[in-house]
Design an enzyme around this catalytic site. Structure first.
Site, PDB file in Angstrom:
ATOM      1  N   ARG A  56      23.705  22.397  17.177  1.00  0.00           N
ATOM      2  CA  ARG A  56      23.027  21.594  18.193  1.00  0.00           C
ATOM      3  C   ARG A  56      23.989  21.353  19.356  1.00  0.00           C
ATOM      4  NH1 ARG A  56      23.024  16.537  17.272  1.00  0.00           N
ATOM      5  NH2 ARG A  56      22.105  16.632  15.201  1.00  0.00           N
ATOM      6  N   TYR A 108       5.087  20.085  39.588  1.00  0.00           N
ATOM      7  CA  TYR A 108       4.451  20.668  38.402  1.00  0.00           C
ATOM      8  C   TYR A 108       3.704  19.567  37.629  1.00  0.00           C
ATOM      9  CZ  TYR A 108       4.226  22.920  33.811  1.00  0.00           C
ATOM     10  OH  TYR A 108       3.813  23.433  32.622  1.00  0.00           O
ATOM     11  N   ASP A 180      13.805  21.360  41.571  1.00  0.00           N
ATOM     12  CA  ASP A 180      13.184  22.327  40.660  1.00  0.00           C
ATOM     13  C   ASP A 180      13.111  23.653  41.413  1.00  0.00           C
ATOM     14  OD1 ASP A 180      11.381  23.946  39.239  1.00  0.00           O
ATOM     15  OD2 ASP A 180      10.235  22.237  38.501  1.00  0.00           O
ATOM     16  N   LYS A 205       9.910  31.250  33.277  1.00  0.00           N
ATOM     17  CA  LYS A 205       9.262  31.937  34.396  1.00  0.00           C
ATOM     18  C   LYS A 205      10.138  33.101  34.894  1.00  0.00           C
ATOM     19  CE  LYS A 205       6.489  28.521  33.592  1.00  0.00           C
ATOM     20  NZ  LYS A 205       6.556  27.267  34.308  1.00  0.00           N
TER      21      LYS A 205
END
Ligand SMILES: *Cc1c(COP(=O)(O)O)cnc(C)c1O
Length: 389
Positions: A56, A108, A180, A205
């Site tokens: 992690r 978004y 972003d 994306k």
């Protein structure tokens, strides 16, 4: 011979895309970073390890991706997350109850949903403004404002924010500018050049580009902020798996080959649509008719493959969507294959109808993600699909 590319930030974009963050694997010299599919690492003795204790906290495949994308943005630190939203959530943990955030109104849908439905309930406050006008950002700033968040171009309305102006306003108020950069990708837009403090992407994306994983990444320069985000990454745990990290890393190697083709196809499809429907119906920052074309040109070196089209009614939108054969009806964007979607009922369904109306995300709006296929085939598909309108 030791063949080590030392993340040379002066190397060209393509060289960084292919090499940054990666070195031959020490056991066999494999040129590709392996998928370190492990949860833990064997330690030599108490406190004696190779810098890896539990996956992690750190994973070599993930680190390669982080350093690679950081180099593409020309930033110092990268942190990869399990999704774009996991990334935004972790960035928001840098703030606390009582902090105020100024956010673009057309971000978004999932980002708005996180703020409106979850973080607001935890005591953060948000003001949503049309960031096309920097004065509105300035007017929304309060003494409690810690962050200005913008997305440019926005999804799906392709609105542009002047990044330099936004950075100045944020910094004047002692707030961070967070950008972003998913739609433009670092190939076409580098927000650090204009003063951004944190850049993030949905790697799902363009960075991955092959529609085969979900992920997010944040890049920043400030060492203290990076230490805090590293702590949050490990403490909150929204980490990506090694295979997804590997897929994203494989994707970034061809970002510089894919983006010009997305852009070329985007321009040709937008020009065709403008000719067919009238330029006022087609929203693409690369069209001279886009009201912010000049600003887009001044801070982006290309416009990509995202185009929105206003068809007036949901019925007409539906007719077109049904007739597409190559453009697949699906959410998401930025993959090599072309997609088409209806934001009001798909990506932005979580935004209340009145708010959608206010923003201009109408029932007749459709969004195209132009892939990298032969543009003649894309145009033939649209010719067939738009025959009805
Ligand atoms: C998809 C997307 C996100 C969210 O990313 P996920 O990987 O889907 O969690 C955030 N911002 C933009 C602009 C996006 O397109």
């Amino acid at each position: 011979m030791t063949r080590v590319f030392d993340d040379d930030l002066d190397a060209g974009f393509a060289t960084r895309a292919i090499h940054a963050g990666q070195r031959p694997e020490p056991l066999a010299g494999a040129i590709m970073t392996p998928v370190y599919q492990t949860s833990t690492y064997v330690q030599e003795g108490l406190g004696d390890n190779k810098g890896y204790e539990y996956a992690r906290g750190k994973n070599p495949t993930r680190e390669a991706l982080e350093r690679n994308v950081a180099a593409l943005e020309k930033g110092r630190h990268g942190f990869a997350f399990s999704s774009g939203m996991g990334c935004v959530t972790s960035i928001m943990m840098l703030f606390r109850s009582g902090d105020h955030i100024v956010c673009g109104e057309n971000v978004y849908g999932g980002t708005f949903r996180l703020f409106d439905k979850i973080l607001q309930g935890l005591g953060m406050t948000f003001t949503y403004v049309d960031t096309r006008d920097p004065q509105r950002i300035a007017d929304a700033m309060t003494p409690a404002t810690r962050m200005v968040l913008v997305e440019t171009p926005t999804n799906p309305l392709m609105r542009i924010t002047d990044l330099r102006a936004a950075a100045e306003i944020a910094h004047r108020g002692n707030a961070l500018l967070v950008v972003d950069n998913t739609f433009a990708s670092p190939f076409f837009q580098r927000p650090f050049d204009f003063g951004a403090d944190i850049i993030y992407h949905s790697t799902t994306k363009y960075l991955n580009g092959h529609s085969d994983m979900i992920g997010g990444i944040a890049v920043l320069n400030d060492d203290d902020l990076a230490t805090r985000l590293q702590f949050i990454l490990n403490a909150a745990g929204a980490v990506p798996g090694p295979f997804d990290s590997w897929l994203a890393l494989r994707g970034t190697k061809t970002l510089h080959l894919r983006m010009p083709r997305h852009d070329e196809n985007g321009r040709q499809v937008a020009a065709w649509l403008a000719e067919r429907l009238g330029e006022e119906k087609v929203i693409y920052p690369g069209l001279p008719s886009h009201p912010q074309h000049a600003l887009a040109k001044s801070q982006m070196s290309g416009f990509g493959g995202m185009i929105s089209v206003e068809l007036g009614t949901k019925e007409r939108a539906n007719e077109v969507l049904k007739r597409c054969r190559l453009f697949a009806l699906a959410e998401s964007l930025g993959g090599v294959e072309s997609l088409i979607s209806h934001p009001a009922s798909m990506t932005h369904a979580s935004v209340e109808p009145a708010r959608r109306q206010h923003l201009g995300i109408t029932e007749g709006l459709i969004r195209l993600s132009c892939g990298v296929e032969d543009v003649g085939d894309l145009l033939a598909d649209l010719e067939h699909a738009f025959h009805v309108v």
